[in-house]
Design an enzyme around this catalytic site. Structure first.
Site, mmCIF file in Angstrom:
data_model
loop_
_atom_site.group_PDB
_atom_site.id
_atom_site.type_symbol
_atom_site.label_atom_id
_atom_site.label_comp_id
_atom_site.label_asym_id
_atom_site.label_seq_id
_atom_site.Cartn_x
_atom_site.Cartn_y
_atom_site.Cartn_z
ATOM 1 N N SER A 224 -20.841 17.123 -42.189
ATOM 2 C CA SER A 224 -22.197 16.724 -42.002
ATOM 3 C C SER A 224 -22.952 17.360 -42.279
ATOM 4 O O SER A 224 -23.593 17.183 -43.829
ATOM 5 C CB SER A 224 -22.902 16.255 -40.579
ATOM 6 O OG SER A 224 -22.836 16.641 -39.545
ATOM 7 N N THR A 225 -22.316 18.632 -41.835
ATOM 8 C CA THR A 225 -23.123 20.111 -42.191
ATOM 9 C C THR A 225 -22.793 20.446 -43.460
ATOM 10 O O THR A 225 -23.277 21.294 -44.502
ATOM 11 C CB THR A 225 -22.568 21.288 -41.346
ATOM 12 O OG1 THR A 225 -22.463 20.593 -40.545
ATOM 13 C CG2 THR A 225 -23.556 22.618 -41.244
ATOM 14 N N ALA B 194 -16.831 22.467 -39.278
ATOM 15 C CA ALA B 194 -16.118 22.211 -38.529
ATOM 16 C C ALA B 194 -16.303 21.620 -36.870
ATOM 17 O O ALA B 194 -17.370 21.513 -36.824
ATOM 18 C CB ALA B 194 -15.623 24.362 -37.737
ATOM 19 N N GLY C 99 -11.248 18.156 -39.380
ATOM 20 C CA GLY C 99 -10.933 16.000 -38.712
ATOM 21 C C GLY C 99 -11.326 16.150 -38.707
ATOM 22 O O GLY C 99 -10.332 14.599 -38.601
ATOM 23 N N GLY D 296 -13.910 14.675 -39.646
ATOM 24 C CA GLY D 296 -14.085 13.198 -40.638
ATOM 25 C C GLY D 296 -12.745 12.798 -41.140
ATOM 26 O O GLY D 296 -12.933 11.880 -42.771
ATOM 27 N N GLU E 238 -9.114 19.732 -46.610
ATOM 28 C CA GLU E 238 -10.126 20.968 -45.868
ATOM 29 C C GLU E 238 -9.135 22.097 -45.842
ATOM 30 O O GLU E 238 -9.323 23.100 -46.666
ATOM 31 C CB GLU E 238 -10.677 20.820 -45.278
ATOM 32 C CG GLU E 238 -11.445 19.649 -45.268
ATOM 33 C CD GLU E 238 -12.183 18.939 -43.947
ATOM 34 O OE1 GLU E 238 -13.176 18.279 -43.475
ATOM 35 O OE2 GLU E 238 -11.496 19.497 -43.037
#
Length: 248
Positions: free
Chosen positions: A37-38, A93, A105, A107, A113
Site C-alpha cells: 500500500s505505501t 516494510a 513479504g 504482500g 523485493e
C-alpha cells in the site's frame, strides 16, 4: 493524493512518506518500485510527476500488481538484464527497527523485493509509524517456498521454533496463496527475534525455501510518517525532519 479527514491516520502517514520520497528521485534514474500500500502511493506520486514532465525515469517493479500500477501511472518499465544496477529502489516494510532491519513479504512479493533491493545502489523504505518496532518479530515472518518442498520446510521451521502456517489465498481461502513465481507462502510465528541474522542463516540452509522476509543490512534510509511529519532515519544517526512538498 491529498489527505482528507476520512482517511485513517496510518494511511495519511503513508501518503506523506510517499510524497516526501520524490525528493530522492532525479531525472535519468533507473528505479525499483516496491509492492504494498505505501509503495502504491509512491507509484501514484511518481506517475503524476512523470506525466507533468518533472522526471524522466525508467523502472522495474517488484510484483505484477506494481507493474500494472506503474503502467497505469505512465511510468516507463524495462525488463531486467545482465549488468543492470538500479539507482534507487523505493519500497515499504511490515516491520523495521532502529538499525533499519526489516521484515517484508506481507504482500507476498518478498523474492522480487529482495532481488531489487540487492540490485539497487540505495534502498529507501517508506512506512507509517505503526511499522516501527524495538525488536523484530511481532509480525509473522514470511517465506517463499517451492510447493514440492513445503512439508519438509514446515518440519524444519518447526524445529527452529517458527510455528509455520501455509498462507491461504485471500479470495479463495481453501486454496494456498501463490506468489508471482507460482510458489507458496508460509508465515512463521517466531515471536520476538533476539538475533535476526542468526535466524536468517538457519533459514538459508533449508532446501526448497526460496527466500525469507528478513531484510538485513539492505536499507540505506527510511522515511517514516509520524503524525503530521515525516522523519528520515539512517543507521547510527538521529532522525531528521523532512520538508514536505507544498499542497496544491
Amino acid at each position: 493524493m491529498t489527505d482528507t479527514p476520512s482517511v485513517a491516520p496510518a494511511e495519511q502517514e503513508k501518503q506523506r512518506a510517499a510524497s516526501a520520497a520524490l525528493h530522492w528521485v532525479q531525472s535519468g534514474m533507473l528505479l525499483g518500485l516496491g509492492s504494498g500500500s505505501t509503495a502504491a502511493y509512491f507509484i501514484a506520486h511518481l506517475g503524476a510527476a512523470v506525466r507533468a514532465g518533472r522526471f524522466q525515469v525508467q523502472a522495474v517493479a517488484t510484483s505484477l500488481v506494481s507493474e500494472a500500477l506503474a503502467r497505469q501511472a505512465g511510468i516507463p518499465l524495462v525488463e531486467p538484464r545482465r549488468g543492470m544496477r538500479l539507482d534507487l529502489t523505493v519500497d515499504g516494510a511490515d516491520e523495521l527497527d532502529a538499525q533499519l532491519q526489516l521484515i517484508k513479504g506481507g504482500g507476498g512479493a518478498l523474492l522480487r523485493e529482495k532481488v531489487l533491493a540487492t540490485a539497487a545502489n540505495s534502498l529507501l523504505i517508506l512506512a507509517d509509524s505503526t511499522k516501527q518496532v524495538r525488536q523484530l518479530g511481532q509480525f509473522p515472518l514470511p517465506l517463499e517456498v517451492v510447493p514440492f518442498a513445503v512439508p519438509w520446510v514446515l518440519d524444519a521451521v518447526t524445529s527452529l521454533g517458527g510455528h509455520p502456517v501455509v498462507r491461504p489465498d485471500r479470495t479463495q481461502p481453501a486454496q494456498p496463496a501463490r506468489t508471482d513465481q507460482g510458489n507458496l507462502l508460509v508465515d512463521c510465528h517466531f515471536g520476538l527475534l533476539p538475533d535476526p541474522a542468526a535466524l536468517a542463516r538457519e533459514l538459508e540452509q533449508i532446501p526448497g525455501l526460496v527466500e525469507h522476509g528478513l531484510f538485513l543490512g539492505l536499507a540505506h534510509a527510511a522515511l517514516i510518517g509520524q503524525g503530521e511529519q515525516v522523519l528520515l532515519y539512517r543507521r547510527g544517526q538521529e532522525p531528521q525532519l523532512v520538508e514536505l512538498p507544498a499542497r496544491p
